[in-house]
Every structure is written in C-alpha cells, then in structure tokens.
Design a protein around this motif. Structure first.
Motif, PDB file in Angstrom:
ATOM      1  N   ARG A  72       0.733  -1.186   0.032  1.00 12.84           N
ATOM      2  CA  ARG A  72       0.215  -0.126   0.148  1.00 12.84           C
ATOM      3  C   ARG A  72       0.704   1.196  -0.079  1.00 12.84           C
ATOM      4  O   ARG A  72       0.652   2.124  -0.866  1.00 12.84           O
ATOM      5  CB  ARG A  72      -1.091  -0.143   1.163  1.00 12.84           C
ATOM      6  CG  ARG A  72      -1.857   1.279   1.450  1.00 12.84           C
ATOM      7  CD  ARG A  72      -2.771   1.056   2.605  1.00 12.84           C
ATOM      8  NE  ARG A  72      -2.236   0.836   3.816  1.00 12.84           N
ATOM      9  CZ  ARG A  72      -1.425   1.956   4.425  1.00 12.84           C
ATOM     10  NH1 ARG A  72      -1.393   3.088   3.918  1.00 12.84           N
ATOM     11  NH2 ARG A  72      -0.634   1.591   5.471  1.00 12.84           N
ATOM     12  N   ILE A  73       1.801   1.170   0.841  1.00 11.25           N
ATOM     13  CA  ILE A  73       2.919   2.241   0.685  1.00 11.25           C
ATOM     14  C   ILE A  73       3.534   2.578  -0.500  1.00 11.25           C
ATOM     15  O   ILE A  73       3.767   3.675  -1.124  1.00 11.25           O
ATOM     16  CB  ILE A  73       3.902   2.403   1.803  1.00 11.25           C
ATOM     17  CG1 ILE A  73       3.333   2.053   3.343  1.00 11.25           C
ATOM     18  CG2 ILE A  73       4.934   3.211   1.840  1.00 11.25           C
ATOM     19  CD1 ILE A  73       4.339   1.483   4.286  1.00 11.25           C
ATOM     20  N   VAL A  74       3.723   1.519  -0.878  1.00  5.85           N
ATOM     21  CA  VAL A  74       4.802   1.525  -2.322  1.00  5.85           C
ATOM     22  C   VAL A  74       3.766   2.228  -3.567  1.00  5.85           C
ATOM     23  O   VAL A  74       3.885   3.152  -4.306  1.00  5.85           O
ATOM     24  CB  VAL A  74       5.502   0.181  -2.716  1.00  5.85           C
ATOM     25  CG1 VAL A  74       5.675   0.220  -4.225  1.00  5.85           C
ATOM     26  CG2 VAL A  74       6.470  -0.263  -2.000  1.00  5.85           C
ATOM     27  N   GLU A  75       2.469   1.626  -3.495  1.00  2.00           N
ATOM     28  CA  GLU A  75       1.599   2.045  -4.485  1.00  2.00           C
ATOM     29  C   GLU A  75       1.196   3.424  -4.317  1.00  2.00           C
ATOM     30  O   GLU A  75       1.184   4.103  -5.442  1.00  2.00           O
ATOM     31  CB  GLU A  75       0.382   1.172  -4.601  1.00  2.00           C
ATOM     32  CG  GLU A  75       0.386  -0.098  -5.222  1.00  2.00           C
ATOM     33  CD  GLU A  75      -0.987  -0.833  -4.974  1.00  2.00           C
ATOM     34  OE1 GLU A  75      -0.960  -2.260  -4.866  1.00  2.00           O
ATOM     35  OE2 GLU A  75      -1.829  -0.467  -4.748  1.00  2.00           O
ATOM     36  N   GLY A  76       0.996   3.757  -3.089  1.00  2.00           N
ATOM     37  CA  GLY A  76       0.585   5.272  -2.914  1.00  2.00           C
ATOM     38  C   GLY A  76       1.723   6.322  -3.430  1.00  2.00           C
ATOM     39  O   GLY A  76       1.772   7.162  -3.846  1.00  2.00           O
TER      40      GLY A  76
END
Lengths: 205, 205
Positions: free
Chosen positions: A15-19
């Motif tokens: 989720r962090i990487v996608e954001g």
C-alpha cells in the motif's frame, strides 16, 4: 535489507509503495518528500522505518520495482500470450499507445536516475525487466513455432533481442523527441521480420 | 549566448573544448572542476569567461556537442558512404567495436545528465545527433537504390528509423548489462531486412 514480513505486513508495504508510486508519478521524484508520502499513505514514521529501514532510496527502489512490473503488466494480456499473428498485432498497438500516452516522461527512468543508474539495486531492476521482457517475446515466437506458423530453425533469441532493442531505442528516442515514429518502425520491422519467415499456411499461402 | 569569434578565437575555444572532453572522459563529469579544466588547457579565468560567459553548463554543453560529433566521426568513413553491402558490413563492425570498447560508460550521456537531459540545449544536441545519424543511414539506403541494388519503392525512412532505434536500444542495453548481444542482433536484423529486399544481381542471383 528487507525484513521478514507477515502477509499483512506485505499488504501494508504494498500500500505504501503503490501510494508513493502514484504521488511520484503526479509530482515528480524531485518534488516529493518522505513526509508527503507518509501523509498521503497515512503511514507513521515508525511504520515507514519498519518497512524501509535503509531510508528513502530503499523506498524509491521498491517503487522502481513496482514501476518495472507495470511496464510488463501494461502490455498484458497480449505480451503473455503472443501465440497468433493477431496477438502480435494487438500487442504492438498496446506498446505504441502506452508509450505515446506516457510521452516524454518515464516514471521508471526518473526513479532509477534518482537512486543512481549504476547502483546495484537499480541495475538489478533494469536487468530483470529486460530479461523478463525478452523471455516473453521469445516465448511468443516459440508459440508460433509450436503452432507451425514459424519454422523450427528460426533464431528465436536473435529475433527477441532485436525486437527488444528496437523497443528500447524507440522509447529512448520518443523520450528525447516526443515522436513515436522510431518505435513504430522498430516494432513493425521486427514483427515484419517474423512474418517474413512465416511458414505459408493452408489458407494464407 | 555564443559571442562572435575570430578564426583564432574559434581555435582557442576548440582547444578548450577538446581538452575538457579528454579530462571529463578520464575522470568523469562529477570529479572535474572548472579549475581542473583551466589548468589542463592552460586557460586563464578571463579567457574561460570570454568563451563561456554563461559558466560551466555552457562549457559542458559545448563538450557534449563535441562528443556528439565524435559519435558520428567514429563511424567514418563507412557511415558517410554506405553505397555497397561491403560498406554496410564494415560499418556494422565499427559500430559494434566502438560500443563494446566504450563498455558501460557513455561520455555523451553523462554530460547530458549533468546539464539536465530535458534542458533545451541538451535536447537540441540529442535531436541533432539522431537526425544526422538517420540522414546518413537513409543516404546509404538511397545510394543502394541508385546503384540498382535495392528496389526504388523501398520505404527508406522506415528502414533508417528502425535501424537507428535498434542501435539506440542496443547501446542502452549494453550500458545497463555490459553485453552487446542486443546491439549485434539489431544491426544484423536491420541490415538483413535491407538485404532481404535486395534486387538480385547478375552475379549474386
């Protein structure tokens, strides 16, 4: 160092990487801080440190890996199933459309530039992407061989390597000039070279 | 801004650019200062300011222009006279040898990176190099047409564009992986596409 993560941990990391990827695409690598990414992905400082203990470059490399995956995903479902001339034609159109839409900005290239193209992490991502891409192209040529549409003696790796070089160069030139004429010419000539080697079929002969 | 220079002035400017190019090739763009270049080329501060009033980036752009010229010069005399299959074969060998020798370091690329690839000056050098390179390839194809070795109806620009894309991509991959297999494949397939379209000669038929 990547820590051992639980399934939930991997989901949070993803989720962090996608954001971060979304934010970096919108505003550019130079303009985005770790605090921006934390705020946008609702991540605490300790969480960010937990998943990326080595700091910003480690996060940027993770985003680069994510962007490299997208390069191939954006060519699906065709790239993974190049078993007919129709699939090759559609794949060609998807590649041209993807890079024309992207224009003169390359998210993956910007990230690799930021962490340093010659660093081992950046190199590994580029080499891995090229390898997977070429393997997919080679698998497609072999599928045509298995189907009897291309002769068994065709040099699969040379055709796949030449096509991949043409795409890379076409995209490089598109990034520099804003024009896709070279990318189109390389794809058309690479696929044309395959079609030129085709075994005449019972209908198409 | 480039000032109006006398012939002697141009010669001095050229001497500074050549010296700077040599120094930058040896030590890398990041490690060389203007003082290093002044000392190496025996140039005073006021002389350097006279020729490059806008500072270091202006000098680096001039060196980039010099390196871009070298890219084409290194392919001579073949690139400028691709009027026989033998000339194409020799040119191919020279291109492969040049980039294999250069390995994973590209002097022109490093310079353009340093001044910023997207700056108008850097873009102009890249676009100009690509244009001249493609014109030379197209002139070679046309020479074969004039000599009756290629059919008049051949799409010259598409062949030249595809070849150029293959070279650019092959070199990009060589810079990333250290291997020239893609460059070789692209050149061989691009020239092979021309030979495949060749008009059968009285001897070679």
């Amino acid at each position: 160092m990547v820590r051992e993560l639980t399934a939930k941990g991997w989901a949070t990391r993803e989720r962090i990487v996608e954001g971060a990827a979304r934010l970096l695409r919108e505003h550019g690598v130079a303009a985005v801080t770790l605090d921006d990414i934390r705020a946008d992905t609702r991540t605490s400082k300790s969480q960010l440190f937990h998943y990326f203990p080595d700091g910003k470059d480690q996060l940027l490399l993770a985003v680069a890996g994510y962007e490299a995956d997208r390069v191939l995903e954006d060519q699906q479902p065709y790239l993974g199933r190049l078993d007919s001339w129709e699939a090759w034609r559609r794949w060609r159109d998807v590649v041209v459309a993807r890079y024309e839409e992207q224009g003169d900005h390359c998210p993956l290239g910007s990230l690799l530039l930021q962490v340093g193209r010659t660093t081992p992490g950046a190199r590994a991502i580029v080499v891995g992407l090229l390898r997977r891409w070429q393997e997919d192209l080679a698998a497609g040529i072999r599928a045509l061989q298995s189907g009897g549409q291309l002769p068994a003696g065709l040099d699969v790796d040379a055709h796949a390597a030449s096509l991949l070089a043409g795409i890379q160069g076409g995209v490089t030139i598109l990034l520099a000039t804003g024009e896709s004429v070279h990318l189109r010419a390389a794809l058309d000539q690479g696929i044309g070279a395959l079609r030129g080697a085709a075994v005449p079929g019972p209908v198409a002969a």
